[in-house]
Design a protein around this motif. Structure first.
Motif, PDB file in Angstrom:
ATOM      1  N   HIS A 504       0.838  -1.191   0.000  1.00 55.42           N
ATOM      2  CA  HIS A 504       0.000   0.000   0.000  1.00 55.42           C
ATOM      3  C   HIS A 504       0.877   1.246   0.000  1.00 55.42           C
ATOM      4  O   HIS A 504       2.008   1.233   0.502  1.00 55.42           O
ATOM      5  CB  HIS A 504      -0.904   0.033   1.248  1.00 55.42           C
ATOM      6  CG  HIS A 504      -2.081  -0.873   1.146  1.00 55.42           C
ATOM      7  ND1 HIS A 504      -3.017  -1.001   2.150  1.00 55.42           N
ATOM      8  CD2 HIS A 504      -2.498  -1.702   0.165  1.00 55.42           C
ATOM      9  CE1 HIS A 504      -3.951  -1.865   1.798  1.00 55.42           C
ATOM     10  NE2 HIS A 504      -3.661  -2.306   0.589  1.00 55.42           N
ATOM     11  N   LEU A 505       0.323   2.336  -0.546  1.00 51.85           N
ATOM     12  CA  LEU A 505       1.049   3.598  -0.610  1.00 51.85           C
ATOM     13  C   LEU A 505       0.163   4.749  -0.161  1.00 51.85           C
ATOM     14  O   LEU A 505      -0.991   4.860  -0.577  1.00 51.85           O
ATOM     15  CB  LEU A 505       1.530   3.859  -2.047  1.00 51.85           C
ATOM     16  CG  LEU A 505       2.150   5.230  -2.320  1.00 51.85           C
ATOM     17  CD1 LEU A 505       3.470   5.394  -1.568  1.00 51.85           C
ATOM     18  CD2 LEU A 505       2.355   5.447  -3.821  1.00 51.85           C
ATOM     19  N   HIS A 506       0.724   5.618   0.673  1.00 48.73           N
ATOM     20  CA  HIS A 506       0.120   6.904   1.004  1.00 48.73           C
ATOM     21  C   HIS A 506       1.008   7.983   0.397  1.00 48.73           C
ATOM     22  O   HIS A 506       2.164   8.148   0.808  1.00 48.73           O
ATOM     23  CB  HIS A 506       0.051   7.114   2.521  1.00 48.73           C
ATOM     24  CG  HIS A 506      -0.863   6.184   3.236  1.00 48.73           C
ATOM     25  ND1 HIS A 506      -2.219   6.419   3.363  1.00 48.73           N
ATOM     26  CD2 HIS A 506      -0.620   4.999   3.866  1.00 48.73           C
ATOM     27  CE1 HIS A 506      -2.771   5.429   4.050  1.00 48.73           C
ATOM     28  NE2 HIS A 506      -1.825   4.557   4.369  1.00 48.73           N
ATOM     29  N   SER A 507       0.500   8.727  -0.572  1.00 53.06           N
ATOM     30  CA  SER A 507       1.242   9.845  -1.156  1.00 53.06           C
ATOM     31  C   SER A 507       0.802  11.122  -0.460  1.00 53.06           C
ATOM     32  O   SER A 507      -0.324  11.587  -0.642  1.00 53.06           O
ATOM     33  CB  SER A 507       0.995   9.934  -2.667  1.00 53.06           C
ATOM     34  OG  SER A 507       1.566   8.817  -3.326  1.00 53.06           O
ATOM     35  N   VAL A 508       1.685  11.691   0.343  1.00 50.83           N
ATOM     36  CA  VAL A 508       1.349  12.811   1.213  1.00 50.83           C
ATOM     37  C   VAL A 508       1.612  14.138   0.496  1.00 50.83           C
ATOM     38  O   VAL A 508       2.734  14.400   0.051  1.00 50.83           O
ATOM     39  CB  VAL A 508       2.181  12.758   2.506  1.00 50.83           C
ATOM     40  CG1 VAL A 508       1.777  13.890   3.443  1.00 50.83           C
ATOM     41  CG2 VAL A 508       2.029  11.409   3.187  1.00 50.83           C
ATOM     42  N   PRO A 509       0.595  15.003   0.383  1.00 48.47           N
ATOM     43  CA  PRO A 509       0.822  16.306  -0.258  1.00 48.47           C
ATOM     44  C   PRO A 509       1.627  17.231   0.654  1.00 48.47           C
ATOM     45  O   PRO A 509       1.506  17.178   1.880  1.00 48.47           O
ATOM     46  CB  PRO A 509      -0.595  16.837  -0.473  1.00 48.47           C
ATOM     47  CG  PRO A 509      -1.416  16.182   0.594  1.00 48.47           C
ATOM     48  CD  PRO A 509      -0.809  14.819   0.798  1.00 48.47           C
ATOM     49  N   SER A 510       2.450  18.065   0.055  1.00 46.17           N
ATOM     50  CA  SER A 510       3.250  19.011   0.819  1.00 46.17           C
ATOM     51  C   SER A 510       3.779  20.084  -0.111  1.00 46.17           C
ATOM     52  O   SER A 510       3.928  19.866  -1.315  1.00 46.17           O
ATOM     53  CB  SER A 510       4.425  18.302   1.500  1.00 46.17           C
ATOM     54  OG  SER A 510       5.291  19.234   2.126  1.00 46.17           O
TER      55      SER A 510
END
Length: 720
Positions: A504-510
């Motif tokens: 699984h992947l969480h792509s975190v905005p920043s």
């Protein structure tokens, strides 16, 4: 590899012209072939290949124009070797130039003129050889015409066509050759006929880099050129609220102070005046409504996300069901920081705008993107922007920015200033200026069966996407998954070899700008995967080498590198007191690299004494170049493993220079031994694949020495 390649006018355009007493050969192969190995057939690439040019002068000089950038990786030598072999060139006559930015030089795979992804040599293998073979054919036809003899009665050697005891140098034949019709076929040499390919060859750029005559972007100087430095936002994403430049304008040598989209530029006669002027600016920034990242807070957020399901990147079997059958389960969390590229030559770009166009001098890895960005800013056509590529004092991905940040900024400065300007970044600008390797957290739960083999593998990654918001997004992000975030995990032989697995992947905005860093996603996944495998080996009470051999039994290229490194490192044999070994193997960019590190730990200080590297990159065009790149990878990766980290406090980057963003020091450089696996397999890259295995080899050795598992980089003072 087929020896005879048939080329129609649609698939191979050859133009000849007499220019300054020489023969110019342009070649284009819209369906380029990726070299698959000495004995295997070629594979068609999906995009058109670039043109490249070969010039032979009446003085017998042979000039090769590179569509790629030389940034220390050795393509200034490797690509000319390909031409020289097919041309039967006199190596002492070979010269090299960077090609201009133009559609003719677009990379076969990326659709851009780019140097990256460890692709240069394999992507150009056929094209450059074909150029050499075509030129040789033309020269032989020219000689046959002058001597009035059949072409097949002639041969070539060392820059000349030979007819019995008679010779005509290539320079003597170029005028005749330039008027001949296009050949429809070229014959490529068989591997046993190669004179240069596969042989250790000295670099063509060494002499000028040693004697100081080599031109890097920082060396550009001409009459009227001014120097600029830009004051940029202290927190990423914030905007300028007000500026008081009265004191800056009083600094001797300061010419102008101008606003640009990225901040305020101080333009001066020389660097020191520009720097002092910038320091004298009084700036107010609007910090409202923007993220103010803090590393400690980010880590907690990432760790929380790592405990939750994300977007599915890979799945097979029933992880939950299989986990219930486990004899033992290993759970681990790994943390990797933001990293700066920190090339030895900080960013710089000189721009001169005229009534007819724009000239740009810089070290860049992405010429056509920079060209297009400059053209858009100036309202020009791309062909009106001339990119003069210089030697790069390091790149590592930083000079291949899809946003063309530092080039665009330099163009904006020159546009507003109305002067030719070289915009220069200080070391502090470079460290604090963004486009970092993203921070990542990995969380893995691996269930083992009675034999200690993975029965179920659950893996979650948390980090920023480097592809989101770039022109590559449509191609490289599929179903919410940035391929560069999960490479080395989702496609790992360990994960795919486990019947029940889930990634699984969480792509975190920043607002923190991120970019590919040497070996891209593999830079964090290689560390995590090879550390985890070591954990699994010890959990099942097995030797780490033996354990890897079992899991990789159906992966011969992994095994070949692994076995060669272990053999050369004398795995299993006694070491001096206090020294321990660690091992790792990883595939990236088509090459397979295994590394064994010999490490000691004393009073909390880590000392890496020796690193043994084995690489299967397919055909090693220049073995010396391969060895040099592996040594470079070890140095680059070891600095990051031991000391390097970008951290944030109240939205600002904490580090500023090499005193607190430490790269490897000479005293910490280990002895490096490089061994190349003899291989006829598909060619891979060598500029990056040596990076991923280094950190886990070192930390696995630390575990062998101390019993302490390092799950967070940099190692720093974790052993104190």
């Amino acid at each position: 590899m087929n020896d005879m390649i048939n080329l129609s006018r649609r698939t191979f355009i050859k133009s000849t012209a007499l220019v300054a007493g020489g023969l110019v050969v342009a070649f284009s192969i819209p369906q380029a072939k990726r070299f698959m190995g000495v004995a295997n057939a070629a594979e068609a690439m999906p995009l058109p290949a670039p043109n490249a040019f070969l010039r032979i002068g009446a003085d017998d000089s042979i000039t090769v124009l590179l569509a790629h950038s030389e940034m220390g990786q050795g393509v200034w030598t490797t690509l000319p070797m390909l031409i020289a072999d097919e041309l039967d060139a006199d190596w002492s006559k070979v010269k090299v130039e960077h090609a201009p930015a133009a559609p003719a030089y677009i990379h076969t795979a990326y659709g851009l003129q780019i140097t990256g992804g460890s692709t240069t040599t394999w992507s150009e293998f056929d094209r450059y050889r074909q150029a050499g073979a075509l030129t040789r054919a033309l020269l032989m036809q020219a000689a046959a015409k002058q001597w009035n003899v059949p072409v097949d009665s002639l041969r070539t050697e060392n820059g000349a066509v030979v007819n019995g005891q008679k010779k005509l140098s290539y320079g003597q034949l170029v005028e005749t050759a330039s008027k001949l019709p296009t050949p429809t076929t070229v014959t490529l040499k068989k591997p046993e006929q190669w004179k240069f390919i596969g042989k250790a060859t000295k670099r063509l750029d060494s002499a000028e880099k040693i004697n100081g005559s080599a031109k890097f972007g920082q060396d550009i100087q001409f009459d009227g050129l001014k120097i600029a430095m830009v004051a940029r936002a202290p927190v990423f994403g914030t905007k300028l609220k007000s500026v008081d430049d009265s004191e800056a304008r009083k600094v001797p040598g300061v010419i102008k102070v101008v606003k640009v989209p990225t901040g305020v530029a101080v333009i001066a006669e020389h660097y020191w005046a520009a720097r002092q002027g910038r320091e004298a600016l009084k700036l107010e920034w609007d910090l409202s409504g923007h993220d103010k990242p803090d590393s400690a807070v980010l880590l907690k957020q990432y760790q929380a996300l790592a405990q939750q399901p994300g977007v599915q990147a890979a799945k097979a079997g029933d992880v939950a069901g299989a986990s219930k059958q486990a004899k033992h389960t290993v759970s681990a969390e790994y943390v990797l920081p933001y990293l700066s590229h920190a090339p030895m030559e900080p960013l710089n770009c000189a721009v001169k705008i005229s009534d007819h166009g724009c000239d740009i001098w810089t070290g860049t890895q992405m010429q056509t993107t920079d060209q297009a960005s400059a053209a858009k800013i100036l309202g020009l056509k791309p062909e009106q922007v001339n990119i003069h590529t210089q030697f790069l004092g390091g790149g590592f991905g930083r000079r291949a920015n899809p946003r063309a940040d530092f080039v665009s900024e330099a163009v904006e400065v020159a546009k507003v200033a109305g002067l030719p300007v070289k915009t220069v970044w200080s070391r502090e600008d470079d460290i604090k200026g963004g486009f970092y390797r993203p921070m990542f957290v990995h969380r893995a739960n691996v269930a083992l069966d009675k034999q200690g083999k993975p029965l179920a593998w659950q893996h979650t990654l948390v980090g920023q996407s480097i592809i989101k918001g770039t022109p590559f997004e449509g191609v490289m992000i599929k179903d919410g998954i940035d391929a560069t975030s999960v490479e080395g995990v989702a496609d790992s032989p360990y994960v795919k070899g486990t019947a029940n697995h889930q990634v699984h992947l969480h792509s975190v905005p920043s607002e923190v700008p991120v970019l590919w860093w040497r070996s891209v996603g593999h830079s964090h996944s290689g560390f995590v995967m090879e550390s985890l495998i070591d954990e699994l080996a010890h959990a099942s009470k097995q030797d780490p080498l033996t354990y890897r051999r079992q899991l990789l039994k159906d992966h011969p290229r992994h095994l070949a590198a692994l076995n060669l490194a272990a053999d050369k490192a004398n795995w299993g044999k006694p070491l001096p007191a206090g020294v321990s070994r660690g091992i790792a193997v990883h595939e990236s960019f088509g090459s397979y690299v295994a590394e064994v590190a010999e490490v000691s730990v004393k009073d909390g200080e880590v000392k890496v004494h020796r690193v043994v590297v084995a690489i299967d990159c397919g055909l090693a065009v220049n073995p010396d170049g391969v060895k040099a790149q592996m040594e470079s990878c070890v140095a680059f990766a070891l600095g990051a493993a031991l000391s390097s980290e970008i951290s944030f406090k109240n939205g600002q980057v904490v580090q500023s220079n090499f005193h607190d963003y430490q790269v490897l020091r000479m005293k910490d450089m280990p002895k490096v031994e490089v061994h190349i696996v003899p291989s006829t397999e598909k060619m891979g890259g060598v500029g990056e694949p040596g990076v991923p295995p280094l950190a886990p080899a070192v930390t696995n050795a630390i575990f062998a020495a101390t019993g302490k598992r390092i799950r967070r980089l940099p190692i720093g003072d974790q052993l104190a």
